[in-house]
Design an enzyme around this catalytic site. Structure first.
Site, mmCIF file in Angstrom:
data_model
loop_
_atom_site.group_PDB
_atom_site.id
_atom_site.type_symbol
_atom_site.label_atom_id
_atom_site.label_comp_id
_atom_site.label_asym_id
_atom_site.label_seq_id
_atom_site.Cartn_x
_atom_site.Cartn_y
_atom_site.Cartn_z
ATOM 1 N N SER A 129 0.598 -1.225 0.013
ATOM 2 C CA SER A 129 -0.112 0.045 0.317
ATOM 3 C C SER A 129 0.881 1.031 0.043
ATOM 4 C CB SER A 129 -1.168 -0.545 1.216
ATOM 5 O OG SER A 129 -1.679 1.179 0.761
ATOM 6 N N TYR A 142 -2.667 7.408 -8.209
ATOM 7 C CA TYR A 142 -1.803 5.873 -7.219
ATOM 8 C C TYR A 142 -2.558 6.703 -5.876
ATOM 9 C CZ TYR A 142 2.363 4.447 -4.520
ATOM 10 O OH TYR A 142 2.924 4.337 -3.557
ATOM 11 N N LYS A 193 -3.819 2.745 -3.653
ATOM 12 C CA LYS A 193 -3.697 2.684 -2.282
ATOM 13 C C LYS A 193 -4.808 2.451 -1.338
ATOM 14 C CE LYS A 193 0.929 2.398 -4.079
ATOM 15 N NZ LYS A 193 0.912 0.557 -4.150
#
Length: 286
Positions: A178, A192, A196
């Site tokens: 993560s 992004y 995560k």
């Protein structure tokens, strides 16, 4: 451990071999080198993105602890991956490289089939690959970038795990990469950051599905780490992020790889559905 120079940039996806100084794979901040103790003796590991950065450090550390590995890499990262393989073989373990992109389900299934053919079975799965590009506004993110980021960062985790998990027995472990950005919401990495957050939720949900089968599923959410991913994403004036970190420096790949190892081996045997935060001191509220 000295601060990392802030003047380096690379073209995507970046090269481990081109970073100077070289990121630390096995040496900790006190100068101590990781010593193996058989924590993964005779285990079989499939690790995505083992060519550079955190993945490279984890691959070599796992080998030092006794595991054979299959690692994946992009075609343009083959040279770095071959160095990883050489380092693993120096540890007396076997390593095979699968080359290709994991943004399609067929490729992910091919990777798992390759791993099973080479390894025989899978004890540890490490979903480690990531793609990121800076965009200052949601209006600057086109559909192509959004799609690629999600397919690389979370779809691949789903596809690889789905293909592999039926071949994993009780006592196996899955480790997902993560990011601190899932918790702090970095504005210039919206796509992004979103992936995560999805990885964190994926980890928690999957852990609840497979706890009854004795398969542990955890995540690691690194802060700023000295890797090609950083140097190939940000302009040079933004690479040195130590002023944002309570410990005053970027982390090294070894400092995340050790978290992967803890979760992969029996040291972390009472951990599932959890996330470790090697981020230099940023306090995270889960």
């Amino acid at each position: 451990m000295d601060p990392v120079p802030s003047t380096q940039t690379q073209k995507w996806p970046g090269k481990h071999a081109d970073l100077d100084p070289e990121p630390s794979l096995l040496r900790y901040c006190d100068g101590r080198v990781h010593v193996g103790s058989g924590k993964l003796a005779e285990k079989k590991t499939l690790l995505t993105g083992g060519d550079s950065g955190i993945g490279k450090a984890a691959a070599v550390m796992f080998a030092r602890e006794g595991s054979d590995l299959v690692i994946s890499c992009l075609p343009e990262e083959r040279d770095d991956a071959e160095v990883t393989r050489d380092l693993i073989e120096r540890e007396g373990r076997n390593c095979w490289i699968w080359e290709g992109k994991l943004d399609k389900s067929d490729n992910c299934r091919d990777l798992v089939d390759f791993a099973l053919k080479k390894l025989g079975w899978i004890d540890v799965l490490v979903n480690n690959i990531a793609y990121q590009q800076v965009a200052q506004s949601i209006e600057d993110i086109d559909d192509e970038q959004w799609d690629l980021t999600f397919k690389t960062n979370i779809f691949s985790f789903f596809w690889v795990t789905k293909a592999a998990i039926s071949h994993m027995k009780s006592g196996s472990s899955i480790v997902n990469c993560s990011s601190i950005n899932a918790y702090v919401g970095r504005p210039d990495l919206l796509d992004y950051t979103s992936t995560k957050g999805a990885i964190t939720a994926f980890t928690r949900g999957l852990s609840n599905q497979y706890a009854q089968h004795g398969i542990r599923v955890n995540a690691v959410a690194p802060g700023p780490i000295y890797t090609p991913l950083v140097s190939s994403t940000f302009p040079k004036e933004k690479i040195e992020l130590s002023d944002q970190v309570p410990l005053g420096r970027m982390g090294q790949p070894v400092e995340v790889a050790s978290c992967y190892l803890f979760l992969a081996c029996s040291d972390g045997g009472y951990m599932t559905g959890q996330t470790l935060h090697p981020n230099g001191g940023t306090v995270i509220n889960n």
